[in-house]
Scaffold this active site. Sequence first.
Site, PDB file in Angstrom:
ATOM      1  N   SER A   1       6.900   5.129   1.910  1.00  0.00           N
ATOM      2  CA  SER A   1       7.602   5.139   0.749  1.00  0.00           C
ATOM      3  C   SER A   1       9.095   4.581   0.986  1.00  0.00           C
ATOM      4  O   SER A   1       9.641   4.454   2.108  1.00  0.00           O
ATOM      5  CB  SER A   1       8.128   6.856   0.632  1.00  0.00           C
ATOM      6  OG  SER A   1       9.449   7.237   0.591  1.00  0.00           O
TER       7      SER A   1
ATOM      8  N   GLU B   1       0.915  -1.207  -0.129  1.00  0.00           N
ATOM      9  CA  GLU B   1       0.053   0.023  -0.228  1.00  0.00           C
ATOM     10  C   GLU B   1       0.857   1.277  -0.017  1.00  0.00           C
ATOM     11  O   GLU B   1       0.555   2.433   0.092  1.00  0.00           O
ATOM     12  CB  GLU B   1      -0.961  -0.113   1.297  1.00  0.00           C
ATOM     13  CG  GLU B   1      -1.993  -1.020   1.264  1.00  0.00           C
ATOM     14  CD  GLU B   1      -2.963  -0.982   2.313  1.00  0.00           C
ATOM     15  OE1 GLU B   1      -3.844  -0.166   2.208  1.00  0.00           O
ATOM     16  OE2 GLU B   1      -2.842  -1.655   3.335  1.00  0.00           O
TER      17      GLU B   1
ATOM     18  N   SER C   1       7.753   9.410  21.346  1.00  0.00           N
ATOM     19  CA  SER C   1       6.582  10.257  21.340  1.00  0.00           C
ATOM     20  C   SER C   1       6.740  11.680  22.269  1.00  0.00           C
ATOM     21  O   SER C   1       6.113  12.330  22.355  1.00  0.00           O
ATOM     22  CB  SER C   1       5.282   9.749  21.455  1.00  0.00           C
ATOM     23  OG  SER C   1       5.081   8.760  22.611  1.00  0.00           O
TER      24      SER C   1
ATOM     25  N   ALA D   1       4.644   3.761  12.167  1.00  0.00           N
ATOM     26  CA  ALA D   1       3.784   4.715  11.205  1.00  0.00           C
ATOM     27  C   ALA D   1       4.335   5.959  11.290  1.00  0.00           C
ATOM     28  O   ALA D   1       4.673   6.528  12.535  1.00  0.00           O
ATOM     29  CB  ALA D   1       2.477   4.330  11.682  1.00  0.00           C
TER      30      ALA D   1
ATOM     31  N   ALA E   1       2.122   2.826   8.256  1.00  0.00           N
ATOM     32  CA  ALA E   1       1.767   3.953   7.212  1.00  0.00           C
ATOM     33  C   ALA E   1       2.422   5.010   7.284  1.00  0.00           C
ATOM     34  O   ALA E   1       2.773   5.672   8.382  1.00  0.00           O
ATOM     35  CB  ALA E   1       0.034   4.077   7.751  1.00  0.00           C
TER      36      ALA E   1
END
Length: 342
Positions: free
Chosen positions: A239, A219, A318, A278, A262
């Site tokens: 990518s 995807e 994070s 992701a 993703a």
Amino acid sequence: MTFAFGIGIGTQNQKGEWLEAFYQSPLYLPDATLAELAGNTLGYQGGNKALDASDEQLKQFAEGLRRAGFEDQAKLAEKAVGSQRPAVVTVLENDDTASSTPEVYLKLQLISHRLVRPHGLKLDGIFGLLPNLAWTNEGAIDLDELPERQMDARIAGRLLEVKSVDKFPQMTDYVVPKGVRIADTARVRLGAYVGEGTTVMHEGFINFNAGTEGPGMIEGRISAGVVIGSGSDLGGGCSTMGTLSGGGNIIISVGDNCLIGANAGIGVPLGDRCTVEAGLYLTAGTKVAVLDDENNVVKVLKARDLANKSDLLFRRNSENGAVECKTNKSAVELNDQLHANN
Ligand SMILES: CC(C)(COP(=O)(O)OP(=O)(O)OC[C@H]1O[C@@H](n2cnc3c(N)ncnc32)[C@H](O)[C@@H]1OP(=O)(O)O)[C@@H](O)C(=O)NCCC(=O)NCCS
């Protein structure tokens, strides 16, 4: 031994220049007798040649092929007799730099037919031999001839649909390899290698001289030259960095059973069973804090120092923004139902 062989039907522009060529059954490293037969009937005298073939020559060639036991190729030569588009017989003695458009099309089709893996052929200089064309519902059209063809179609009550304007056509207009699912066929270019069991969803893209071992879920973007190992999952919009533009020169690959999350990206090759969180773009120079099992920083390395290493999980902390690398304890397992391709 001959390097490659194909009986094709192609398209020429009004000047008689080749635009593209389709080979139903290209052959890789075939019996040298094929080249001899091409010598007897088509005037082939060695080297890498795209030979024009008249109906009479094709008939004789078909007879010779049949006598020599090449029944499938004989049928192709016979079928080409009376074709409304020009026939071409392309014989490659070796993998030297291509010098004609039909030669380049034969090489790209060898890859998409899975006869040769990405990086297995010399493809330097191909851009100069691939004209930028309008790919339409009536085939390839020279851009200079497009307005007239559009007008002609309108006058005849038809609409000429231009599907793309590019040097490469979509792979599926040339071959649909066994056991694949491709949701949006425009996103896989001729010259892609799509391994059995690969699903390419709408966001996925595969460039030429690149592809997947299969099975796999794609995807994200597989740039030119990039190969993805079996059982790997490229998340939506991710990518893989290419080497055609932008100065990158490390050839990217992804091992088996990896997950690129993703919107993530990689500028370094990954080993097996690696995960990239992701949204994290890992470039070759990204400083990576390597953590132990208690999340203590052991050392800081550049991502390129971790190239091709297996069982790694990359994430962006994070809380402090640092890119971290841990041992990957839960390698990806493809969802069997989603990835069934039959
Ligand atoms: C990176 C990733 C694989 C981590 O998932 P995971 O291994 O299941 O980890 P968890 O979310 O269970 O988190 C484990 C621990 O790490 C922590 N953690 C996870 N990501 C973190 C981050 N970026 N920074 C700091 N801590 C983090 C969690 O809070 C949790 O902490 P705890 O042990 O105190 O509870 C996941 O976040 C991810 O990005 N997956 C990609 C999915 C995807 O994009 N698929 C494609 C769909 S198209």
